[in-house]
Write an enzyme that holds these catalytic residues in place. Structure first.
Site, mmCIF file in Angstrom:
data_model
loop_
_atom_site.group_PDB
_atom_site.id
_atom_site.type_symbol
_atom_site.label_atom_id
_atom_site.label_comp_id
_atom_site.label_asym_id
_atom_site.label_seq_id
_atom_site.Cartn_x
_atom_site.Cartn_y
_atom_site.Cartn_z
ATOM 1 N N CYS A 73 34.335 10.619 7.060
ATOM 2 C CA CYS A 73 33.757 10.293 6.069
ATOM 3 C C CYS A 73 32.979 8.837 6.474
ATOM 4 C CB CYS A 73 34.621 9.568 5.012
ATOM 5 S SG CYS A 73 34.352 8.747 3.610
ATOM 6 N N CYS A 76 33.624 5.735 4.575
ATOM 7 C CA CYS A 76 34.923 4.984 5.183
ATOM 8 C C CYS A 76 34.593 4.058 6.314
ATOM 9 C CB CYS A 76 35.858 6.245 5.400
ATOM 10 S SG CYS A 76 36.481 7.053 4.086
#
Length: 164
Positions: A73, A76
């Site tokens: 991600c 993230c």
């Protein structure tokens, strides 16, 4: 001498030579020892949570922030340093991370639909859950609000609203 490089003492030129297996192992061990020595005494700012210790961590601490994330991600990865910096600035709070790929059952039980998702629990009660990366200033503001929240007053107010 650096790994994979040799410097001639007469000319000062750096020669790139194919390193031998022994030399590569020596470089790897030296790098590992340096990294280990640098980490000794360092305080781990965040804690990795699994399904086994999730509930206990939330109930046995005053305030817990949990970052649900994934290695693949992009947001993230961008939020990670912001989260780490906040954890270092607030040693009185438990900052935890849950890798959703390694803990799929936990992510499902927590109803995680997107990553990153930040969850905040105070005295075992979830008081905040939102998907999306936050800026540092927004995270600091959220932490201040969570610290100042009077959970008992909020529960009483919620119960009054239900009765009415």
């Amino acid at each position: 001498m650096r790994c994979g490089h040799a410097t001639s003492t007469t000319t000062g030129l750096r020669l790139r030579a194919k390193p031998t297996r022994v030399f590569v192992e020596w470089c790897w061990n030296a790098r590992s020892q340096r990294k280990r020595r640098d980490m000794e005494g360092a305080i781990m700012a965040t804690t990795a949570l699994t399904a086994q210790d999730f509930e206990q961590t939330l109930t046995s601490n005053e305030l817990v922030l949990v970052d649900f994330w994934a290695t693949w991600c992009g947001p993230c990865k961008a939020f990670g340093p912001v989260y780490e910096k906040a954890s270092e600035a607030n040693p009185d709070i438990v900052f935890a991370k849950v890798d959703i790929d390694q803990n799929q059952e936990l992510a499902s039980a927590a109803d995680i639909k997107a990553v990153p998702t930040l969850m905040i629990a105070k005295k075992g009660q979830i008081i905040f859950k939102q998907a999306g990366a936050l800026r540092g200033s927004d995270l600091d503001d959220l932490i201040a609000q969570a610290k100042s929240l009077d959970l008992d007053a909020a529960k009483a107010q919620s119960e009054d609203a239900v009765k009415a």
